[in-house]
Design a protein around this motif. Structure first.
Motif, PDB file in Angstrom:
ATOM      1  N   ARG A 266       0.841  -1.207   0.000  1.00  0.00           N
ATOM      2  CA  ARG A 266       0.000   0.000   0.000  1.00  0.00           C
ATOM      3  C   ARG A 266       0.872   1.250   0.000  1.00  0.00           C
ATOM      4  N   LEU A 267       1.931   1.226   0.788  1.00  0.00           N
ATOM      5  CA  LEU A 267       2.837   2.378   0.836  1.00  0.00           C
ATOM      6  C   LEU A 267       3.551   2.582  -0.502  1.00  0.00           C
ATOM      7  N   THR A 268       3.843   1.491  -1.208  1.00  0.00           N
ATOM      8  CA  THR A 268       4.456   1.596  -2.529  1.00  0.00           C
ATOM      9  C   THR A 268       3.517   2.294  -3.502  1.00  0.00           C
ATOM     10  N   VAL A 269       2.243   1.928  -3.464  1.00  0.00           N
ATOM     11  CA  VAL A 269       1.272   2.573  -4.350  1.00  0.00           C
ATOM     12  C   VAL A 269       1.095   4.038  -3.945  1.00  0.00           C
ATOM     13  N   ASP A 270       1.069   4.321  -2.653  1.00  0.00           N
ATOM     14  CA  ASP A 270       0.972   5.720  -2.204  1.00  0.00           C
ATOM     15  C   ASP A 270       2.174   6.528  -2.703  1.00  0.00           C
ATOM     16  N   ALA A 271       3.367   5.951  -2.612  1.00  0.00           N
ATOM     17  CA  ALA A 271       4.566   6.652  -3.091  1.00  0.00           C
ATOM     18  C   ALA A 271       4.474   6.889  -4.596  1.00  0.00           C
ATOM     19  N   ALA A 272       3.963   5.904  -5.315  1.00  0.00           N
ATOM     20  CA  ALA A 272       3.777   6.074  -6.761  1.00  0.00           C
ATOM     21  C   ALA A 272       2.758   7.168  -7.046  1.00  0.00           C
ATOM     22  N   ALA A 273       1.701   7.243  -6.252  1.00  0.00           N
ATOM     23  CA  ALA A 273       0.700   8.297  -6.433  1.00  0.00           C
ATOM     24  C   ALA A 273       1.327   9.675  -6.211  1.00  0.00           C
ATOM     25  N   CYS A 274       2.274   9.776  -5.295  1.00  0.00           N
ATOM     26  CA  CYS A 274       2.989  11.042  -5.088  1.00  0.00           C
ATOM     27  C   CYS A 274       3.768  11.414  -6.344  1.00  0.00           C
ATOM     28  N   VAL A 275       4.418  10.442  -6.945  1.00  0.00           N
ATOM     29  CA  VAL A 275       5.160  10.689  -8.181  1.00  0.00           C
ATOM     30  C   VAL A 275       4.197  11.169  -9.271  1.00  0.00           C
ATOM     31  N   HIS A 276       3.016  10.568  -9.331  1.00  0.00           N
ATOM     32  CA  HIS A 276       1.997  10.994 -10.302  1.00  0.00           C
ATOM     33  C   HIS A 276       1.542  12.424 -10.016  1.00  0.00           C
ATOM     34  N   HIS A 277       1.266  12.723  -8.738  1.00  0.00           N
ATOM     35  CA  HIS A 277       0.866  14.090  -8.363  1.00  0.00           C
ATOM     36  C   HIS A 277       1.920  15.105  -8.799  1.00  0.00           C
ATOM     37  N   ASP A 278       3.177  14.682  -8.771  1.00  0.00           N
ATOM     38  CA  ASP A 278       4.275  15.576  -9.134  1.00  0.00           C
ATOM     39  C   ASP A 278       4.501  15.648 -10.648  1.00  0.00           C
ATOM     40  N   GLY A 279       3.638  14.962 -11.418  1.00  0.00           N
ATOM     41  CA  GLY A 279       3.686  15.092 -12.867  1.00  0.00           C
ATOM     42  C   GLY A 279       4.476  14.038 -13.615  1.00  0.00           C
ATOM     43  N   ARG A 280       4.878  12.972 -12.944  1.00  0.00           N
ATOM     44  CA  ARG A 280       5.651  11.917 -13.608  1.00  0.00           C
ATOM     45  C   ARG A 280       4.813  10.635 -13.669  1.00  0.00           C
ATOM     46  N   THR A 281       3.758  10.679 -14.496  1.00  0.00           N
ATOM     47  CA  THR A 281       2.777   9.603 -14.563  1.00  0.00           C
ATOM     48  C   THR A 281       3.383   8.276 -14.981  1.00  0.00           C
ATOM     49  N   ASP A 282       4.212   8.274 -16.022  1.00  0.00           N
ATOM     50  CA  ASP A 282       4.803   7.028 -16.517  1.00  0.00           C
ATOM     51  C   ASP A 282       5.617   6.353 -15.415  1.00  0.00           C
ATOM     52  N   GLU A 283       6.436   7.136 -14.732  1.00  0.00           N
ATOM     53  CA  GLU A 283       7.239   6.592 -13.633  1.00  0.00           C
ATOM     54  C   GLU A 283       6.344   6.077 -12.507  1.00  0.00           C
ATOM     55  N   ALA A 284       5.280   6.801 -12.216  1.00  0.00           N
ATOM     56  CA  ALA A 284       4.351   6.380 -11.159  1.00  0.00           C
ATOM     57  C   ALA A 284       3.737   5.027 -11.486  1.00  0.00           C
ATOM     58  N   CYS A 285       3.313   4.852 -12.718  1.00  0.00           N
ATOM     59  CA  CYS A 285       2.710   3.583 -13.121  1.00  0.00           C
ATOM     60  C   CYS A 285       3.727   2.450 -13.071  1.00  0.00           C
ATOM     61  N   ARG A 286       4.966   2.740 -13.489  1.00  0.00           N
ATOM     62  CA  ARG A 286       6.025   1.723 -13.395  1.00  0.00           C
ATOM     63  C   ARG A 286       6.250   1.305 -11.950  1.00  0.00           C
ATOM     64  N   ARG A 287       6.240   2.263 -11.044  1.00  0.00           N
ATOM     65  CA  ARG A 287       6.492   1.965  -9.628  1.00  0.00           C
ATOM     66  C   ARG A 287       5.355   1.170  -8.989  1.00  0.00           C
ATOM     67  N   SER A 288       4.134   1.401  -9.443  1.00  0.00           N
ATOM     68  CA  SER A 288       3.006   0.763  -8.776  1.00  0.00           C
ATOM     69  C   SER A 288       2.629  -0.581  -9.385  1.00  0.00           C
ATOM     70  N   SER A 289       3.011  -0.851 -10.608  1.00  0.00           N
ATOM     71  CA  SER A 289       2.633  -2.114 -11.248  1.00  0.00           C
ATOM     72  C   SER A 289       3.067  -3.352 -10.468  1.00  0.00           C
ATOM     73  N   PRO A 290       4.308  -3.400  -9.972  1.00  0.00           N
ATOM     74  CA  PRO A 290       4.701  -4.613  -9.251  1.00  0.00           C
ATOM     75  C   PRO A 290       4.246  -4.645  -7.793  1.00  0.00           C
ATOM     76  N   SER A 291       3.469  -3.660  -7.358  1.00  0.00           N
ATOM     77  CA  SER A 291       3.134  -3.580  -5.931  1.00  0.00           C
ATOM     78  C   SER A 291       2.347  -4.774  -5.434  1.00  0.00           C
ATOM     79  N   GLY A 292       1.636  -5.458  -6.292  1.00  0.00           N
ATOM     80  CA  GLY A 292       0.863  -6.625  -5.872  1.00  0.00           C
ATOM     81  C   GLY A 292       1.657  -7.908  -5.874  1.00  0.00           C
ATOM     82  N   ASP A 293       2.874  -7.892  -6.424  1.00  0.00           N
ATOM     83  CA  ASP A 293       3.685  -9.101  -6.477  1.00  0.00           C
ATOM     84  C   ASP A 293       3.962  -9.616  -5.075  1.00  0.00           C
ATOM     85  N   GLY A 294       3.793 -10.892  -4.898  1.00  0.00           N
ATOM     86  CA  GLY A 294       4.061 -11.508  -3.614  1.00  0.00           C
ATOM     87  C   GLY A 294       2.905 -11.426  -2.639  1.00  0.00           C
TER      88      GLY A 294
END
Length: 137
Positions: A69-97
């Motif tokens: 959950r914290l990984t997705v929240d951190a990715a959402a911060c990256v998105h809020h800051d205008g780096r959508t592609d990076e945010a999506c890359r960061r959040s995609s593997p968050s469900g692994d494991g």
């Protein structure tokens, strides 16, 4: 208004005695407080304070769902800051494991919220499509 509600929550946390701050299911310990505060700050777009939050350092490495959950929240911060592609890359593997039972819960919901908040001009980007595919399952 929401920002103003965070200060009393912090003050309340500081007033709790040691027993009420213990890390159990029935208490509101410091780790839980910071996890919820992290999400609130992220949702409010207060990315600086969300990044400064201690939730990750207070969460055990074995706390897979919380850390996801914290990984997705951190990715959402990256998105809020205008780096959508990076945010999506960061959040995609968050469900692994994660056990299957958790994949439909808060982690999935937050990743779905991130995907839905991506502007139309980003929908064809690879990382956004990967996130879309991940949340569609």
């Amino acid at each position: 208004m929401a920002h103003e509600a965070l200060a009393p929550a912090d003050a309340y946390m500081e007033r709790l005695d040691a027993g009420a701050r213990a890390d159990t299911w029935l208490t509101h310990g410091e780790q839980k407080h910071h996890v919820h505060l992290s999400h609130a700050l992220t949702s409010l777009g207060d990315t600086r304070r969300a990044r400064e939050n201690r939730a990750r350092e207070l969460s055990a490495p074995t706390s897979t769902m919380t850390r996801s959950r914290l990984t997705v929240d951190a990715a959402a911060c990256v998105h809020h800051d205008g780096r959508t592609d990076e945010a999506c890359r960061r959040s995609s593997p968050s469900g692994d494991g994660l056990p299957d039972a958790y994949r439909a819960g808060l982690v999935h919901r937050r990743a779905l919220d991130l995907y839905r908040s991506t502007p139309a001009q980003h929908q064809r980007e690879g990382a956004v499509r990967e996130l879309r595919d991940a949340v569609a399952t």
